[in-house]
Scaffold this motif. Structure first.
Motif: not given
Length: 145
Positions: A123-125, A127-134
């Protein structure tokens, strides 16, 4: 400054329900909050079985999951949502609960599962979480889409 989860109103409400920690796991974005990867936390998504699920069925307001359309029960004015499974059949409830990570006595889904879930929905919301999780999990970053 990091504060204990027991100072956050949502986790105090969850603790006040008296659910057996062997019968549920907190998923969604809350594990990221518990690991200080986000400051945003509007609600708690809980996957439950056994007595924890029966408590939600008895005391919660019935609702429908936004991703799957599955039944869920809303507690604490809808700020805690309890479901019998996570977003797809590939997420086995017993397995999720057995692999939960206890933080301040609360069982959370591992960050690797949160990353997998957010990548699945994209989901658009998220993106930031995915980067932080990586960054936190050290998982290899996929090529940009």
């Amino acid at each position: 400054m990091v504060i204990s989860l027991c100072h956050h109103p949502l986790f105090r409400q969850l603790a006040a329900l008296g659910l057996d920690t062997r019968d549920y796991v907190v998923f969604g974005s809350a594990p990221m909050f518990a690991h200080n990867l986000t400051e945003r936390l509007h609600d708690l998504d809980v996957v439950a079985r056994g007595e924890a699920l029966r408590y939600a069925e008895t005391h919660g307001v019935p609702g429908t999951g936004s991703v799957t359309g599955d039944r869920l029960w809303k507690l604490c004015d809808g700020r805690i949502e309890v479901s019998e499974r996570w977003v797809s059949p590939e997420w086995d409830t017993d397995d999720l609960i057995s692999r939960a990570e206890l933080i301040d006595g609360i069982p959370f889904a591992p960050l690797s599962d949160v990353l997998k879930y957010k990548l699945m929905l994209r989901r658009a919301k998220d993106g930031e979480d995915i980067r932080a999780l990586y960054r936190r999990t050290g998982a290899p970053t996929p090529p940009a889409e």
